[in-house]
Scaffold this motif. Structure first.
Motif, short mmCIF file in Angstrom:
data_model
loop_
_atom_site.label_atom_id
_atom_site.label_comp_id
_atom_site.label_asym_id
_atom_site.label_seq_id
_atom_site.Cartn_x
_atom_site.Cartn_y
_atom_site.Cartn_z
N SER A 1 0.83 -1.21 0.00
CA SER A 1 0.00 0.00 0.00
C SER A 1 0.86 1.25 0.00
CB SER A 1 -0.88 0.05 1.24
OG SER A 1 -1.56 -1.15 1.38
N ILE A 2 1.88 1.25 0.85
CA ILE A 2 2.71 2.46 0.93
C ILE A 2 3.42 2.73 -0.38
CG2 ILE A 2 4.82 3.36 1.97
CD1 ILE A 2 3.85 2.11 4.58
N VAL A 3 4.04 1.70 -0.90
CA VAL A 3 4.83 1.91 -2.12
C VAL A 3 3.91 2.35 -3.27
CG1 VAL A 3 6.25 0.76 -3.86
CG2 VAL A 3 6.67 0.35 -1.42
N VAL A 4 2.76 1.71 -3.39
CA VAL A 4 1.88 2.05 -4.51
C VAL A 4 1.24 3.43 -4.30
CG1 VAL A 4 -0.23 1.42 -5.72
CG2 VAL A 4 1.46 -0.32 -5.19
N LEU A 5 0.79 3.72 -3.08
CA LEU A 5 0.16 5.02 -2.84
C LEU A 5 1.13 6.17 -3.05
CD1 LEU A 5 -2.16 4.37 0.24
CD2 LEU A 5 -2.84 4.95 -2.09
N VAL A 6 2.35 5.99 -2.52
CA VAL A 6 3.35 7.04 -2.70
C VAL A 6 3.72 7.16 -4.18
CG1 VAL A 6 5.71 7.74 -2.18
CG2 VAL A 6 4.23 6.91 -0.35
N GLY A 7 3.86 6.01 -4.83
CA GLY A 7 4.17 6.02 -6.26
C GLY A 7 3.08 6.75 -7.04
N PHE B 1 4.54 10.90 4.60
CA PHE B 1 4.77 10.22 5.88
C PHE B 1 3.44 9.86 6.55
CE2 PHE B 1 3.97 14.39 7.51
CZ PHE B 1 3.52 14.20 8.81
N ILE B 2 2.39 10.61 6.20
CA ILE B 2 1.08 10.30 6.78
C ILE B 2 0.63 8.92 6.32
CG2 ILE B 2 -1.35 10.97 6.83
CD1 ILE B 2 -0.40 13.88 6.58
N ILE B 3 0.88 8.64 5.03
CA ILE B 3 0.52 7.32 4.50
C ILE B 3 1.24 6.23 5.30
CG2 ILE B 3 0.63 5.83 2.47
CD1 ILE B 3 0.50 8.32 0.73
N VAL B 4 2.54 6.45 5.53
CA VAL B 4 3.34 5.45 6.25
C VAL B 4 2.78 5.24 7.66
CG1 VAL B 4 5.65 4.93 7.15
CG2 VAL B 4 5.40 6.04 4.92
N ILE B 5 2.48 6.35 8.33
CA ILE B 5 1.98 6.25 9.71
C ILE B 5 0.64 5.52 9.76
CG2 ILE B 5 1.07 7.61 11.63
CD1 ILE B 5 3.29 9.62 11.10
N VAL B 6 -0.25 5.89 8.85
CA VAL B 6 -1.58 5.28 8.88
C VAL B 6 -1.49 3.78 8.60
CG1 VAL B 6 -3.80 5.17 7.70
CG2 VAL B 6 -2.80 7.39 8.29
N VAL B 7 -0.76 3.42 7.55
CA VAL B 7 -0.73 2.01 7.14
C VAL B 7 -0.06 1.15 8.21
CG1 VAL B 7 0.24 0.40 5.47
CG2 VAL B 7 -0.82 2.52 4.69
N ALA C 1 10.60 6.03 -0.96
CA ALA C 1 9.49 5.43 -0.20
C ALA C 1 9.68 3.93 -0.06
CB ALA C 1 8.17 5.73 -0.89
N ILE C 2 10.34 3.30 -1.03
CA ILE C 2 10.59 1.86 -0.94
C ILE C 2 11.50 1.58 0.25
CG2 ILE C 2 11.79 -0.05 -2.09
CD1 ILE C 2 10.61 1.10 -4.75
N VAL C 3 12.52 2.43 0.39
CA VAL C 3 13.44 2.28 1.53
C VAL C 3 12.68 2.55 2.83
CG1 VAL C 3 15.52 3.18 2.62
CG2 VAL C 3 15.43 2.90 0.12
N VAL C 4 11.92 3.65 2.83
CA VAL C 4 11.20 4.02 4.05
C VAL C 4 10.22 2.91 4.44
CG1 VAL C 4 9.48 5.62 5.01
CG2 VAL C 4 11.44 6.50 3.73
N ALA C 5 9.52 2.36 3.44
CA ALA C 5 8.54 1.31 3.73
C ALA C 5 9.23 0.08 4.30
CB ALA C 5 7.78 0.96 2.45
N SER C 6 10.40 -0.27 3.77
CA SER C 6 11.12 -1.44 4.27
C SER C 6 11.54 -1.23 5.72
CB SER C 6 12.37 -1.71 3.42
OG SER C 6 12.00 -1.79 2.07
#
Lengths: 253, 418
Positions: B34-40, B278-284, B383-388
């Motif tokens: 979700s994070i990678v696709v939403l940020v992308g 970062f909001i996406i990351v926090i929520v997910v 975002a890929i790095v952040v998501a990992s």
């Protein structure tokens, strides 16, 4: 007196063609109105030069102008060659330009009325605005006395509330002895001076005393100017409204 | 050094309830996806806006006379007397490694008249061959582009409608010249474009650069602008910094300006979007963390007798914590692997074949940029790095509480079933 000096040159001449001196009883508004009335219905023909000085170029345009009152005028450019034959017809609030190079006439759209006429510091709006002074402005004498050795009045024109005019106020100076204007200053709604018009070279043309030379200076570009000089001038030439037609715009040389 | 047994125990423990492990890993992998696709996607929308805001007409970089902006005075030209000086300028601009194409332009404001109507317009004189690789506006919908040096014009659809003209009709064009005269000439309509931005379509008339220079009395070496394409828009600032000394040393009074200065609102929008990632990351992961914590609590609760036994046999509480954390880390590792395996093909596919939503929604213009109803994704490397990292963090954080609980079990009571 019709003090809308921003008008097209031939209109301005008519406006400044004042005959008799002012009588003591007349109020400022009466002075203005008397001249305003004198000016209406007047026809004239002029040969004149307009010199425009801008930061980038200076050019002098020779032209002839025929006018009837404040509502009708036809201006034709004689020189320089690149613009020769170009003509402007004004009837009431509409302006058409004739372009001889392409033999076409175009009507100036209302959205372009604020843009420059022939590269000068006058706008198309200046050509068509014809509000009657006493209807649109309250007129006060803001100075009366000797200034620079000349006995003058200074009138301040303030637009009436409902008047659809572009100026916040107009201040003008008139010589008492011959009612000749010396300068006019135009202020915007914030009270800032926008442009000045000065008159000189008073002489008798077409049987009337007029300022044969006038210079407009925009305040934001003081090094620039547009000035008019009358070389020939006739009044009461007997033209009718029908003279000012699109056909005439295209055909008269 | 001997490998700590807790790692092995943690790893093996994942296999004790495989279904639970799979479900938890799937939740984390789903979060990653979700994070990678939403940020992308959000970066795709930004990239689309920037592209639309720059490649329609402006280009990603422009060269002007130093005082041309912001008034765009027709007098502020650069170049020289003849065409060769433009060519030498274009050579300089195109020498930059990030610039793929450049085109010279001349502008003038004027009146455009048909038989019955007159409208104000902006005339844009273009080098037709070069302009085609710089701006989209010259992609005409009807007809063709003007031929060089001819009095042919391409109008926006809206202006054509207002003037009631079609291809083949004649226009009167009047424009103030640089010598103060009124340039005027007849032009024939040869094409019509529709940019999607009505204000543009109602005002901009495209003619050949030679015809416009002649109309407003410019030498054929004098231009107002060179617009250039920078393949990655974010390289435009660097390209401008490299070009300016080159232009100066070549003796031209001209300066390069990147789109980031011309369209600061687009930069602001991009910054806003990236700040909101970062909001996406926090929520997910905020949602995922409780799911994982719950699972780990269950898993450790089931094994409490086992932990108690270990503790009773002399294992240190820290060792117990390590075994649980090792399990979480292993879980995180598997989840990332699963996330990448699922996300990568999807992302690549979407990037290559953007989703066209034109059946559901029309294009619209937003702050002067046309936004087409096409959803595309950019590769969001950061975002890929952040998501990992976040995924690992979530797994470990979620396991911390169960781990500590397990380490603090009262061994005797637990074994006694009390």
């Amino acid at each position: 007196m019709k003090f809308s000096w921003s008008k097209a040159a031939p209109l301005v001449i008519a406006a400044t063609s004042i005959g008799s001196p002012l009588t003591a009883q007349e109020t400022a508004a009466e002075i203005v109105d008397r001249i305003d009335q004198m000016w209406r219905g007047e026809s004239s023909r002029a040969a004149m030069e307009m010199t425009v000085v801008t930061e980038h170029w200076t050019r002098t345009i020779e032209m002839t102008a025929v006018s009837l009152g404040s509502t009708h005028s036809l201006i034709r450019i004689l020189a320089p060659r690149r613009d020769a034959g170009t003509a402007t017809l004004k009837v009431d609030n509409d302006i058409w330009n004739y372009l001889p190079r392409v033999d076409r006439t175009i009507k100036i759209p209302s959205s372009m009325m604020g843009s420059s006429w022939m590269g000068s510091h006058m706008t198309n709006d200046d050509l068509v605005k014809e509000s009657r002074i006493i209807e649109d402005y309250d007129i006060d004498v803001s100075f009366s006395g000797v200034r620079d050795g000349t006995d003058v009045w200074e009138f301040t024109l303030t637009p009436k509330e409902e008047a659809a005019v572009i100026w916040g106020s107009i201040v003008e100076e008139v010589r008492k002895d011959d009612l000749m204007p010396t300068w006019v200053r135009y202020f915007d709604e914030r009270g800032d001076l926008v442009r000045t018009l000065t008159f000189d070279d008073y002489r008798t043309m077409g049987g009337r005393l007029i300022p044969a030379h006038m210079t407009m200076i925009p305040i934001d570009k003081p090094e620039e100017s547009t000035s008019f000089r009358y070389n020939e001038l006739e009044f009461g030439i007997g033209v009718e409204e029908s003279f000012f037609s699109l056909r005439r715009l295209r055909s008269e040389r | 050094m001997k490998k700590s047994p807790w790692w092995t125990i943690g790893w093996r423990n994942m296999g004790r309830s495989r279904r639970r492990t799979y479900i938890t890993a799937a939740a984390l992998a789903g979060g990653y996806f979700s994070i990678v696709v939403l940020v992308g996607l959000s970066r795709g929308i930004v990239a689309e806006m920037i592209a639309n805001g720059t490649d329609l007409i402006a280009g990603q970089l422009q060269v002007h006379a130093p005082d041309y902006l912001p008034d765009k005075s027709i007098y502020e030209t650069f170049g020289g007397v003849d065409r060769a000086s433009i060519d030498s300028l274009l050579t300089i601009v195109e020498s930059d490694p990030d610039i793929s194409a450049a085109a010279p332009r001349v502008y003038a404001g004027g009146l455009i008249g048909s038989d019955n109507f007159t409208v104000p317009g902006q005339l844009m004189g273009v080098d037709v061959d070069r302009e085609s690789s710089v701006s989209r506006i010259v992609r005409v919908d009807e007809g063709r582009l003007p031929r060089p040096g001819t009095n042919e014009a391409v109008l926006g659809g809206e202006m054509a409608r207002q003037l009631e003209v079609a291809i083949g009709d004649e226009l009167v064009v009047v424009a103030p010249s640089v010598d103060g005269s009124m340039g005027n000439d007849l032009f024939t309509v040869v094409g019509i474009y529709n940019s999607g931005i009505v204000e543009l379509d109602a005002t901009t008339v495209i003619v050949s650069i030679e015809a416009l220079q002649y109309l407003i009395f410019l030498d054929e070496g004098q231009i107002h602008e060179i617009a250039a394409v920078v393949l990655d828009p974010w390289d435009a600032e660097d390209a401008a910094d490299r070009l300016n000394p080159l232009l100066q040393s070549s003796g031209h009074e001209a300066e390069a300006v990147p789109w980031t200065e011309l369209r600061p609102e687009l930069v602001e929008y991009a910054n806003l979007v990236s700040a909101s990632e970062f909001i996406i990351v926090i929520v997910v992961f905020g949602m995922a963390i409780f799911g994982v914590a719950n699972t780990m609590l269950m898993a450790t609760y089931e094994r409490r007798r086992e932990f108690a036994l270990l503790l009773a046999l002399g294992a240190s509480p820290w060792g117990v914590i390590k075994s649980v954390l090792a399990e979480a880390i292993a879980l995180g590792f598997i989840s990332i692997l699963a996330g990448v395996v699922f996300t990568a093909p999807f992302l690549i596919w979407w990037h290559v074949a953007p989703l066209d939503l034109s059946f559901a929604s029309g294009g619209f213009s937003m702050s002067g940029s046309y936004v087409s109803p096409v959803l595309r994704v950019e590769y969001p490397w950061s975002a890929i790095v952040v998501a990992s990292v976040s995924l690992f963090g979530t797994a470990v954080l979620a396991a911390t509480y169960p781990a500590i609980r397990s380490a603090r079990l009262p061994a005797a009571d637990t074994l006694a079933g009390r």
